[in-house]
Design a protein around this motif. Structure first.
Motif, mmCIF file in Angstrom:
data_model
loop_
_atom_site.group_PDB
_atom_site.id
_atom_site.type_symbol
_atom_site.label_atom_id
_atom_site.label_comp_id
_atom_site.label_asym_id
_atom_site.label_seq_id
_atom_site.Cartn_x
_atom_site.Cartn_y
_atom_site.Cartn_z
ATOM 1 N N ILE A 21 -57.955 38.141 -7.797
ATOM 2 C CA ILE A 21 -59.117 38.598 -8.574
ATOM 3 C C ILE A 21 -58.932 40.069 -8.948
ATOM 4 O O ILE A 21 -59.089 40.469 -10.106
ATOM 5 C CB ILE A 21 -60.423 38.401 -7.753
ATOM 6 N N ASP A 22 -58.537 40.882 -7.960
ATOM 7 C CA ASP A 22 -58.365 42.307 -8.245
ATOM 8 C C ASP A 22 -57.200 42.559 -9.200
ATOM 9 O O ASP A 22 -57.288 43.407 -10.088
ATOM 10 C CB ASP A 22 -58.205 43.089 -6.933
ATOM 11 N N ALA A 23 -56.138 41.777 -9.026
ATOM 12 C CA ALA A 23 -54.989 41.955 -9.926
ATOM 13 C C ALA A 23 -55.372 41.566 -11.356
ATOM 14 O O ALA A 23 -54.986 42.238 -12.319
ATOM 15 C CB ALA A 23 -53.815 41.103 -9.439
ATOM 16 N N ALA A 24 -56.150 40.510 -11.503
ATOM 17 C CA ALA A 24 -56.563 40.075 -12.847
ATOM 18 C C ALA A 24 -57.435 41.147 -13.502
ATOM 19 O O ALA A 24 -57.266 41.476 -14.683
ATOM 20 C CB ALA A 24 -57.311 38.742 -12.756
ATOM 21 N N LEU A 25 -58.351 41.711 -12.716
ATOM 22 C CA LEU A 25 -59.217 42.769 -13.257
ATOM 23 C C LEU A 25 -58.385 43.981 -13.670
ATOM 24 O O LEU A 25 -58.616 44.589 -14.710
ATOM 25 C CB LEU A 25 -60.257 43.187 -12.208
ATOM 26 N N GLU A 26 -57.417 44.300 -12.833
ATOM 27 C CA GLU A 26 -56.559 45.443 -13.128
ATOM 28 C C GLU A 26 -55.784 45.246 -14.423
ATOM 29 O O GLU A 26 -55.513 46.192 -15.152
ATOM 30 C CB GLU A 26 -55.566 45.633 -11.985
ATOM 31 N N LEU A 70 -69.683 41.810 -3.903
ATOM 32 C CA LEU A 70 -68.343 41.683 -4.506
ATOM 33 C C LEU A 70 -68.335 42.271 -5.925
ATOM 34 O O LEU A 70 -67.333 42.817 -6.392
ATOM 35 C CB LEU A 70 -67.940 40.194 -4.552
ATOM 36 N N ALA A 71 -69.513 42.162 -6.583
ATOM 37 C CA ALA A 71 -69.626 42.660 -7.954
ATOM 38 C C ALA A 71 -70.025 44.138 -7.995
ATOM 39 O O ALA A 71 -70.172 44.709 -9.069
ATOM 40 C CB ALA A 71 -70.651 41.820 -8.720
ATOM 41 N N LYS A 72 -70.200 44.729 -6.818
ATOM 42 C CA LYS A 72 -70.714 46.106 -6.779
ATOM 43 C C LYS A 72 -69.791 47.089 -7.507
ATOM 44 O O LYS A 72 -70.230 47.842 -8.361
ATOM 45 C CB LYS A 72 -70.912 46.543 -5.329
ATOM 46 N N SER A 73 -68.525 47.038 -7.161
ATOM 47 C CA SER A 73 -67.618 48.004 -7.795
ATOM 48 C C SER A 73 -66.566 47.303 -8.641
ATOM 49 O O SER A 73 -65.529 47.870 -8.955
ATOM 50 C CB SER A 73 -66.959 48.872 -6.723
ATOM 51 N N ARG A 74 -66.845 46.040 -8.968
ATOM 52 C CA ARG A 74 -65.888 45.297 -9.809
ATOM 53 C C ARG A 74 -66.609 44.824 -11.065
ATOM 54 O O ARG A 74 -67.694 44.245 -10.971
ATOM 55 C CB ARG A 74 -65.348 44.071 -9.077
ATOM 56 N N GLU A 75 -65.989 45.004 -12.221
ATOM 57 C CA GLU A 75 -66.635 44.568 -13.461
ATOM 58 C C GLU A 75 -66.340 43.083 -13.670
ATOM 59 O O GLU A 75 -65.507 42.693 -14.490
ATOM 60 C CB GLU A 75 -66.158 45.402 -14.640
ATOM 61 N N LEU A 76 -67.005 42.256 -12.890
ATOM 62 C CA LEU A 76 -66.832 40.809 -13.020
ATOM 63 C C LEU A 76 -68.189 40.134 -12.938
ATOM 64 O O LEU A 76 -69.178 40.752 -12.557
ATOM 65 C CB LEU A 76 -65.878 40.272 -11.940
ATOM 66 N N ASP A 77 -68.245 38.889 -13.328
ATOM 67 C CA ASP A 77 -69.473 38.116 -13.183
ATOM 68 C C ASP A 77 -69.343 37.241 -11.950
ATOM 69 O O ASP A 77 -68.349 36.533 -11.790
ATOM 70 C CB ASP A 77 -69.686 37.183 -14.391
ATOM 71 N N VAL A 78 -70.339 37.304 -11.087
ATOM 72 C CA VAL A 78 -70.424 36.330 -9.990
ATOM 73 C C VAL A 78 -71.454 35.303 -10.418
ATOM 74 O O VAL A 78 -72.570 35.669 -10.800
ATOM 75 C CB VAL A 78 -70.871 37.007 -8.677
ATOM 76 N N ARG A 79 -71.066 34.034 -10.417
ATOM 77 C CA ARG A 79 -72.012 33.007 -10.886
ATOM 78 C C ARG A 79 -72.271 31.988 -9.785
ATOM 79 O O ARG A 79 -71.338 31.409 -9.222
ATOM 80 C CB ARG A 79 -71.439 32.300 -12.108
ATOM 81 N N PHE A 80 -73.530 31.788 -9.499
ATOM 82 C CA PHE A 80 -73.907 30.798 -8.501
ATOM 83 C C PHE A 80 -74.152 29.475 -9.225
ATOM 84 O O PHE A 80 -74.992 29.401 -10.122
ATOM 85 C CB PHE A 80 -75.151 31.258 -7.738
ATOM 86 N N ILE A 81 -73.402 28.455 -8.820
ATOM 87 C CA ILE A 81 -73.511 27.141 -9.470
ATOM 88 C C ILE A 81 -74.222 26.190 -8.515
ATOM 89 O O ILE A 81 -73.779 26.015 -7.370
ATOM 90 C CB ILE A 81 -72.108 26.580 -9.802
ATOM 91 N N GLU A 82 -75.277 25.587 -8.984
ATOM 92 C CA GLU A 82 -75.955 24.598 -8.125
ATOM 93 C C GLU A 82 -75.061 23.372 -7.963
ATOM 94 O O GLU A 82 -74.459 22.892 -8.940
ATOM 95 C CB GLU A 82 -77.288 24.172 -8.759
ATOM 96 N N MET A 83 -74.986 22.892 -6.752
ATOM 97 C CA MET A 83 -74.215 21.675 -6.467
ATOM 98 C C MET A 83 -74.734 20.518 -7.334
ATOM 99 O O MET A 83 -75.933 20.259 -7.377
ATOM 100 C CB MET A 83 -74.377 21.321 -4.992
ATOM 101 N N MET A 84 -73.810 19.862 -8.034
ATOM 102 C CA MET A 84 -74.219 18.743 -8.887
ATOM 103 C C MET A 84 -73.962 17.415 -8.165
ATOM 104 O O MET A 84 -72.969 17.284 -7.442
ATOM 105 C CB MET A 84 -73.436 18.775 -10.196
ATOM 106 N N PRO A 85 -74.816 16.435 -8.399
ATOM 107 C CA PRO A 85 -74.675 15.159 -7.693
ATOM 108 C C PRO A 85 -73.598 14.266 -8.322
ATOM 109 O O PRO A 85 -73.848 13.135 -8.727
ATOM 110 C CB PRO A 85 -76.073 14.542 -7.834
ATOM 111 N N ILE A 86 -72.412 14.824 -8.434
ATOM 112 C CA ILE A 86 -71.271 14.089 -8.983
ATOM 113 C C ILE A 86 -70.247 13.966 -7.868
ATOM 114 O O ILE A 86 -69.993 14.928 -7.147
ATOM 115 C CB ILE A 86 -70.655 14.852 -10.183
#
Ligand code: SAM
Ligand code: SF4
Length: 342
Positions: A163-168, A194-210
């Protein structure tokens, strides 16, 4: 290697789009296709790839040339954004070459990838050369022991360093997190941090019944947002465009990245659905919730490009108005998520 200009303004430009726009029967613009390139994975997340799944044989998988043909025909129907998924896409050889080929197709605006991140770092340079626009990294815990419990393997450190290497490198990064009650739901604030000092999106995905997700409990994003608002004063909606999906984003003072919510269960996002899916064996899926699919493989192997295009158009045409995740008995899809690609 480093890429510049991956900020939010760049996203706005991409997302406005130009040229042909195809709407489905419900008036939605369908311009995004998720393509699974393998049903294999180097992890075993229990809710996605439970034990005992039969893997398809290699000759059932679409070849990269066949996938490229699908993309060419899809572009003619107004699809301009592609997401490469799996299984784990990086376990299939030369995945970067496929990305390059799709990027070279005239009319393609964006090619992105979703990965568990284990093999990402070693392929980053090749992905950048190929023109990858962004990467989603799936990560459900920031604790090594729990990582092993959820995924069946060690590897948290590799994922975090990817993740850090990709951001870099200047790549846009989204971290996708599925929280489960009593397993990792207590870690939500660590993901915000985790998003505090990193310019990334943290996304919470609700568990899907699949698939195996059907027997898992869901952490409500609505309740999670309340907790975040309580803990972090000044949370505000982030109206900037972040990508192709149904996520709703928020900004928190003092946190560099954004926090997104994909509320599959508690907030139907179907009004804005913009996508079709294709499995690794060439099944086009109009909707994640239903078994309905159209096989494109025969047309591809017979070299009939017009049929390929007609079948993609039919999949768009057959998109239902909405999913039925809240009525479990109406869900007809019985594939596991690893066989669909999320
Ligand atoms: N291996 C890649 C990865 O993990 O990103 C790509 C495939 S994986 C199927 C794509 C996404 O689907 C992952 O973020 C995973 O957490 C999510 N997923 C799997 N099963 C799910 C379920 N039942 N509900 C919600 N998300 C699920
Ligand atoms: Fe593999 Fe991704 Fe499914 Fe985990 S979520 S088992 S990494 S395909």
């Amino acid at each position: 290697m480093r890429r510049h200009g991956g900020g939010v303004a760049g996203r706005d430009r991409i997302d406005k789009g130009e040229g042909m726009i195809v709407k489905d029967l419900h008036g939605r613009t369908i311009d995004y296709m998720r393509i699974s390139i393998t049903d294999r994975c180097n992890l075993r997340c229990k809710y996605c790839m439970p034990q005992g799944i039969q893997q398809v044989s290699m000759n059932e998988l679409l070849t990269y040339e066949e996938i490229e043909t699908v993309c060419r025909e899809a572009v003619k129907l107004g699809i301009r954004k592609f997401k490469i998924t799996g299984g784990e896409p990086l376990v299939r050889k030369e995945c970067t070459s496929l990305i390059r080929k799709i990027k070279e197709i005239s009319g393609v605006e964006q090619v992105t990838l979703t990965t568990n991140g284990i093999l990402l770092k070693e392929h980053l340079d090749a992905f950048l050369l190929a023109g990858l626009d962004a990467v989603n990294v799936s990560l459900d815990t920031l604790e090594e022991k729990r990582f092993e419990e959820i995924t069946g393997f060690t590897g948290l450190r590799s994922v975090l360093s990817a993740i850090d290497a990709a951001l870099e490198c200047g790549l846009r990064v989204k971290v996708n997190t599925v929280l489960q009650p009593g397993i990792n739901d207590g870690e939500w604030n660590r993901f915000v941090e985790l998003a505090k000092s990193r310019e990334l999106d943290v996304r919470f995905i609700e568990m899907m019944p699949i698939g195996a997700g059907r027997s898992c409990s869901v952490v409500s994003n609505k309740e999670l947002l309340s907790k975040i608002q309580e803990a972090y004063p000044g949370v505000e909606k982030d109206e900037r465009i972040h990508g192709n999906g149904p996520a709703v984003y928020y900004r928190i003072p003092g946190i560099l990245g954004s926090i997104g919510f994909i509320s599959a269960i508690h907030g139907v996002f179907c009004d804005h659905c913009n996508r079709i899916r294709m499995t690794a064996t060439g099944e086009l899926k109009p909707c994640l919730c239903f078994q309905d699919s159209i096989s494109i493989r025969k047309a591809l192997r017979e070299g009939n490009r017009e049929d390929v295009r007609t079948l993609i158009a039919e999949a768009i045409h057959r998109k239902p108005k909405m999913h039925c995740f809240e009525q479990l008995q109406q869900i007809t899809e019985n594939k596991k998520m690893v066989q669909i690609g999320g």
